[in-house]
Design an enzyme around this catalytic site. Structure first.
Site, PDB file in Angstrom:
ATOM      1  N   ASP A  12      10.628  54.018 -68.301  1.00  0.00           N
ATOM      2  CA  ASP A  12      11.511  54.678 -67.338  1.00  0.00           C
ATOM      3  C   ASP A  12      12.302  55.817 -67.970  1.00  0.00           C
ATOM      4  O   ASP A  12      12.307  55.990 -69.189  1.00  0.00           O
ATOM      5  CB  ASP A  12      12.463  53.660 -66.691  1.00  0.00           C
ATOM      6  CG  ASP A  12      13.027  52.642 -67.687  1.00  0.00           C
ATOM      7  OD1 ASP A  12      12.995  52.917 -68.894  1.00  0.00           O
ATOM      8  OD2 ASP A  12      13.486  51.582 -67.251  1.00  0.00           O
ATOM      9  N   ASN A  38      21.123  41.738 -64.108  1.00  0.00           N
ATOM     10  CA  ASN A  38      20.824  41.397 -62.706  1.00  0.00           C
ATOM     11  C   ASN A  38      19.346  41.039 -62.493  1.00  0.00           C
ATOM     12  O   ASN A  38      18.895  40.935 -61.360  1.00  0.00           O
ATOM     13  CB  ASN A  38      21.238  42.547 -61.777  1.00  0.00           C
ATOM     14  CG  ASN A  38      20.424  43.827 -61.987  1.00  0.00           C
ATOM     15  OD1 ASN A  38      19.509  43.860 -62.814  1.00  0.00           O
ATOM     16  ND2 ASN A  38      20.751  44.870 -61.248  1.00  0.00           N
ATOM     17  N   HIS A  81      16.689  42.882 -63.485  1.00  0.00           N
ATOM     18  CA  HIS A  81      15.720  43.989 -63.351  1.00  0.00           C
ATOM     19  C   HIS A  81      14.790  44.052 -64.561  1.00  0.00           C
ATOM     20  O   HIS A  81      15.141  43.630 -65.653  1.00  0.00           O
ATOM     21  CB  HIS A  81      16.415  45.326 -63.070  1.00  0.00           C
ATOM     22  CG  HIS A  81      17.150  45.952 -64.217  1.00  0.00           C
ATOM     23  ND1 HIS A  81      18.311  46.675 -64.056  1.00  0.00           N
ATOM     24  CD2 HIS A  81      16.898  45.991 -65.549  1.00  0.00           C
ATOM     25  CE1 HIS A  81      18.715  47.128 -65.228  1.00  0.00           C
ATOM     26  NE2 HIS A  81      17.889  46.726 -66.153  1.00  0.00           N
ATOM     27  N   GLU A  96      15.021  47.339 -59.631  1.00  0.00           N
ATOM     28  CA  GLU A  96      16.243  46.603 -59.341  1.00  0.00           C
ATOM     29  C   GLU A  96      15.980  45.468 -58.349  1.00  0.00           C
ATOM     30  O   GLU A  96      14.931  45.459 -57.675  1.00  0.00           O
ATOM     31  CB  GLU A  96      17.276  47.577 -58.748  1.00  0.00           C
ATOM     32  CG  GLU A  96      17.702  48.702 -59.694  1.00  0.00           C
ATOM     33  CD  GLU A  96      18.733  48.243 -60.744  1.00  0.00           C
ATOM     34  OE1 GLU A  96      18.694  47.077 -61.196  1.00  0.00           O
ATOM     35  OE2 GLU A  96      19.572  49.077 -61.116  1.00  0.00           O
TER      36      GLU A  96
HETATM   37  C1  F6R Z   1      14.913  50.128 -70.475  1.00  0.00           C
HETATM   38  C2  F6R Z   1      14.744  49.311 -69.270  1.00  0.00           C
HETATM   39  C3  F6R Z   1      15.727  48.299 -68.856  1.00  0.00           C
HETATM   40  C4  F6R Z   1      16.353  47.516 -70.013  1.00  0.00           C
HETATM   41  C5  F6R Z   1      17.379  46.509 -69.488  1.00  0.00           C
HETATM   42  C6  F6R Z   1      18.073  45.781 -70.628  1.00  0.00           C
HETATM   43  O1  F6R Z   1      13.827  51.020 -70.657  1.00  0.00           O
HETATM   44  O2  F6R Z   1      13.783  49.501 -68.583  1.00  0.00           O
HETATM   45  O3  F6R Z   1      15.114  47.381 -67.969  1.00  0.00           O
HETATM   46  O4  F6R Z   1      15.348  46.858 -70.732  1.00  0.00           O
HETATM   47  O5  F6R Z   1      18.331  47.179 -68.732  1.00  0.00           O
HETATM   48  O6  F6R Z   1      18.823  46.698 -71.356  1.00  0.00           O
HETATM   49  P1  F6R Z   1      19.471  46.299 -72.758  1.00  0.00           P
HETATM   50  O7  F6R Z   1      18.354  46.010 -73.677  1.00  0.00           O
HETATM   51  O8  F6R Z   1      20.235  47.544 -73.185  1.00  0.00           O
HETATM   52  O9  F6R Z   1      20.344  45.137 -72.508  1.00  0.00           O
END
Ligand code: F6R
Length: 241
Positions: A68, A136, A138, A143
């Protein structure tokens, strides 16, 4: 099918994640890696860089696709996911520039760009997809409420996600409101999924992913239907399972 590992701390979690990655890259030097940003894989990337520098493990034939990117941040912005990947991994290994793929968050036609990214992904299924999970639930930026049938698309970030990511920006207002992300279908296409989650903040999401009802309200719960998900956790993240 989950293969779950629980470790004491982030260092051990990163070491295990690295061992999984190294096995795939050693067995298939032209493997397609699906990569994630955020805090969870930083230790994994650090170990990949150390291993490349010390042991000469090569990424010359590796192809990468990132999950992403924020919409509206120039690629050179300090918090763009492109910058993150170059700083944490790409610039320190021998991956070829042409083999690196990130969705663009600044294309003049985001929908068209997302469709082109999707087409490439479909032709190059990931041998391994690195994932973190949002507090959450995702995965990627899919989301809660995202369709399990989704492909690469533009999303509106939830307030919780912007709050969680505000730590990287000076103010909450600066956190982008939109992103482009691989869809759930793209993630599920990976042969192996490597999920890294640490800290108590992830415990609910980890429970939902592994033991909860399979529901679009908890996008990570779809992983219960994937044939091979390696989940590497610290004790805090594993505390509810
Ligand atoms: C990042 C992504 C997100 C993260 C998630 C956890 O490319 O797609 O899904 O993996 O938000 O983020 P962290 O690792 O910072 O807790």
């Amino acid at each position: 099918m989950f293969e779950i590992y629980v470790y004491e701390n982030y260092e051990e979690v990163s070491q295990k994640a690295f061992e999984v990655m190294k096995k795939i890259v050693s067995e298939k030097p032209n493997a397609v890696l699906g990569l994630a940003t955020g805090s969870s894989p930083v230790g994994l990337y650090k170990k990949m860089v150390e291993d490349h520098q010390k042991n000469g493990t090569s990424y010359a034939d590796i192809v990468s696709y990132n999950l992403d990117e924020y919409i509206g941040l120039p690629v050179t912005h300090s918090q763009s996911y492109s910058t993150f990947m170059h700083e944490n991994l790409f610039d320190a290994i021998d991956i070829k520039k042409d083999n690196i793929h990130l969705p663009s968050g600044v294309s003049s036609n985001l929908e068209k760009h997302a469709a082109a990214y999707e087409e490439e992904l479909e032709m190059n299924p990931q041998d391994i997809q690195v994932l973190g999970v949002g507090s959450n639930g995702h995965i990627g930026f899919n989301e809660p409420g995202s369709s399990f049938d989704s492909v690469t698309h533009v999303v509106t970030l939830k307030h919780q996600t912007r709050l969680d990511n505000a730590r990287f920006f000076a103010t909450l207002e600066e956190v982008p409101t939109h992103a482009v992300t691989m869809g759930i279908q793209d993630i599920m296409r990976a042969k192996t999924i490597l999920m890294v989650a640490t800290s108590l903040k992830k415990a609910d999401a980890v429970y939902g992913m592994i033991k909860g009802e399979i529901t679009e309200n908890v996008p990570a719960s779809i992983l219960q239907k994937h044939p091979h998900v390696i989940v590497v956790l610290d004790k805090a993240a594993a505390s509810e399972i």
